[in-house]
Design a protein around this motif. Structure first.
Motif, PDB file in Angstrom:
ATOM      1  N   GLN A   1       0.810  -1.223   0.000  1.00  0.00           N
ATOM      2  CA  GLN A   1       0.000   0.000   0.000  1.00  0.00           C
ATOM      3  C   GLN A   1       0.842   1.271   0.000  1.00  0.00           C
ATOM      4  O   GLN A   1       0.315   2.369   0.170  1.00  0.00           O
ATOM      5  CB  GLN A   1      -0.927   0.009   1.223  1.00  0.00           C
ATOM      6  N   SER A   2       2.141   1.130  -0.221  1.00  0.00           N
ATOM      7  CA  SER A   2       3.045   2.279  -0.133  1.00  0.00           C
ATOM      8  C   SER A   2       2.678   3.388  -1.112  1.00  0.00           C
ATOM      9  O   SER A   2       2.626   4.571  -0.762  1.00  0.00           O
ATOM     10  CB  SER A   2       4.489   1.826  -0.370  1.00  0.00           C
ATOM     11  N   ASP A   3       2.403   3.036  -2.348  1.00  0.00           N
ATOM     12  CA  ASP A   3       2.055   4.048  -3.353  1.00  0.00           C
ATOM     13  C   ASP A   3       0.764   4.769  -2.984  1.00  0.00           C
ATOM     14  O   ASP A   3       0.648   5.990  -3.146  1.00  0.00           O
ATOM     15  CB  ASP A   3       1.916   3.402  -4.735  1.00  0.00           C
ATOM     16  N   TYR A   4      -0.195   4.014  -2.482  1.00  0.00           N
ATOM     17  CA  TYR A   4      -1.475   4.607  -2.078  1.00  0.00           C
ATOM     18  C   TYR A   4      -1.280   5.596  -0.934  1.00  0.00           C
ATOM     19  O   TYR A   4      -1.847   6.702  -0.947  1.00  0.00           O
ATOM     20  CB  TYR A   4      -2.433   3.496  -1.662  1.00  0.00           C
ATOM     21  N   LEU A   5      -0.460   5.241   0.041  1.00  0.00           N
ATOM     22  CA  LEU A   5      -0.223   6.133   1.176  1.00  0.00           C
ATOM     23  C   LEU A   5       0.473   7.418   0.736  1.00  0.00           C
ATOM     24  O   LEU A   5       0.190   8.500   1.259  1.00  0.00           O
ATOM     25  CB  LEU A   5       0.603   5.412   2.242  1.00  0.00           C
ATOM     26  N   LYS A   6       1.331   7.314  -0.245  1.00  0.00           N
ATOM     27  CA  LYS A   6       1.985   8.517  -0.765  1.00  0.00           C
ATOM     28  C   LYS A   6       1.004   9.391  -1.534  1.00  0.00           C
ATOM     29  O   LYS A   6       1.100  10.623  -1.503  1.00  0.00           O
ATOM     30  CB  LYS A   6       3.179   8.124  -1.644  1.00  0.00           C
ATOM     31  N   GLU A   7       0.054   8.765  -2.209  1.00  0.00           N
ATOM     32  CA  GLU A   7      -0.990   9.549  -2.887  1.00  0.00           C
ATOM     33  C   GLU A   7      -1.818  10.339  -1.880  1.00  0.00           C
ATOM     34  O   GLU A   7      -2.227  11.471  -2.143  1.00  0.00           O
ATOM     35  CB  GLU A   7      -1.906   8.624  -3.684  1.00  0.00           C
ATOM     36  N   LEU A   8      -2.052   9.738  -0.717  1.00  0.00           N
ATOM     37  CA  LEU A   8      -2.845  10.413   0.306  1.00  0.00           C
ATOM     38  C   LEU A   8      -2.100  11.563   0.955  1.00  0.00           C
ATOM     39  O   LEU A   8      -2.730  12.505   1.460  1.00  0.00           O
ATOM     40  CB  LEU A   8      -3.270   9.421   1.396  1.00  0.00           C
ATOM     41  N   GLY A   9      -0.765  11.492   0.975  1.00  0.00           N
ATOM     42  CA  GLY A   9      -0.030  12.598   1.579  1.00  0.00           C
ATOM     43  C   GLY A   9       1.296  12.238   2.199  1.00  0.00           C
ATOM     44  O   GLY A   9       2.082  13.124   2.562  1.00  0.00           O
ATOM     45  N   ALA A  10       1.592  10.948   2.369  1.00  0.00           N
ATOM     46  CA  ALA A  10       2.857  10.554   2.984  1.00  0.00           C
ATOM     47  C   ALA A  10       4.033  10.944   2.097  1.00  0.00           C
ATOM     48  O   ALA A  10       3.999  10.736   0.886  1.00  0.00           O
ATOM     49  CB  ALA A  10       2.874   9.050   3.238  1.00  0.00           C
ATOM     50  N   THR A  11       5.058  11.504   2.698  1.00  0.00           N
ATOM     51  CA  THR A  11       6.298  11.781   1.968  1.00  0.00           C
ATOM     52  C   THR A  11       7.219  10.565   1.978  1.00  0.00           C
ATOM     53  O   THR A  11       8.098  10.442   1.136  1.00  0.00           O
ATOM     54  CB  THR A  11       7.031  12.990   2.572  1.00  0.00           C
TER      55      THR A  11
END
Length: 330
Positions: A185-195
């Motif tokens: 889910q790393s890509d999804y979390l970055k889409e949400l806002g994670a750097t």
């Protein structure tokens, strides 16, 4: 006579859920009757379907700690028929029948009018998860969180964690770290806002120390338990943690050193009894500057699928937010 449907948790010979039909109830003074458009599945709702979790106070009971829909009857001057409203927390789905029902009677003092820019479906996509995340980020802002802050969000793939990432992104925090065991889910979390995204194995040492390198100014912790104990030593001097969940357990085994040597603040977040002033302020914020991210993972289900979703949530196999369509909505 119109028949309505609701999910019931029964505890006769064994605890189980079933869908039952019922008739329109009468309301009393200072109550409203809401035609529910959408509810949601939260961690507490999932626990309510299992025995010995301490969530429900009585049986049978309709779970569902949030709902949104339309007022269809009222005995309170603050609300009119056809008002679009939402309810989260208080005793909904715990002390009295909750949102997993086509219609529901609630005390008028629990009801929030929907902001103009927020539909019932959008409100329940946020639901208690979004409101809890908003309370958490708001509390951290009150303790100094700003665009220059380094922030950690635990349990990031859950509803609360995902919304926290989104809200922090809207604030513009320079470093937003998502902590998750779900590497896919790393890509999804970055889409949400994670750097950046870290697994617990990458962040936590094999042997936890009372004080570690200061990595984070602020933390939104949705997990509790051992995760919270392991995060505390990494919080910067004068930093704050907003604790809003207990999926990792209710016990906290730690030391006083982060608090007395670094001045760390542990902020308890309670969405159940939040003031009406907080509710109106944050729901308006979620309707406007913190509005729903287009890429947030949300699935819509029917009453028949609630138990399956609850089981997945408790097994740690659930990502994002699940809403339940009611009252004939699709």
């Amino acid at each position: 006579m119109t028949e309505y449907r609701r999910l019931r948790v029964m505890n006769d010979e064994n605890l189980h859920t079933e869908i039952e039909a019922f008739s329109k109830p009468e309301i009393e003074e200072n109550e409203v009757l809401i035609e529910v458009s959408y509810s949601g599945i939260n961690y507490k709702d999932a626990l309510a379907t299992k025995a010995n979790t301490g969530v429900l106070r009585d049986y049978p009971m309709t779970p569902g700690i949030d709902l949104a829909g339309r007022v269809i009857d009222t005995k309170d001057a603050r609300y009119d028929v056809d008002d679009q409203v939402l309810v989260t927390g208080y005793g909904l789905g715990v002390k009295q029948d909750g949102g997993l029902s086509d219609i529901e009677v609630v005390p008028a003092s629990w009801v929030v009018k929907l902001p103009d820019n927020l539909s019932p479906k959008q409100a329940m996509t946020f639901g208690t998860a979004g409101f809890t995340a908003a309370l958490s980020v708001d509390a951290l802002e009150n303790h100094g969180l700003n665009k220059d802050s380094r922030v950690l969000v635990t349990g990031a793939t859950g509803g609360v964690g995902g919304f926290a990432l989104h809200f922090l992104k809207q604030i513009g925090c320079k470093e937003i770290v998502a902590l998750s065991r779900k590497s896919d889910q790393s890509d999804y979390l970055k889409e949400l806002g994670a750097t950046s995204v870290l697994s617990p194995a990458e962040l936590f040492p094999e042997k936890n120390r009372p004080l570690n390198k200061q990595l984070f100014d602020y933390v939104v912790d949705t997990v509790g338990g051992d995760t919270l104990a392991q995060v505390l030593p990494f919080v910067n001097y004068g930093g704050s943690l907003a604790l809003c969940g207990n999926a990792g357990g209710i016990k906290l085994n730690t030391t006083v050193l982060p608090f007395i040597l670094r001045g760390v603040n542990l902020l308890g977040i309670d969405s159940v009894e939040a003031s009406m002033e907080q509710r109106q302020k944050l729901w308006n914020k979620m309707a406007n500057e913190w509005s729903l991210p287009a890429n947030f993972k949300v699935q819509q289900i029917e009453l028949e699928q609630v138990q399956e979703t609850a089981d997945a949530l408790l097994a740690g196999k659930h990502v994002g937010r699940t809403i339940v369509a009611l009252g004939g909505k699709n």
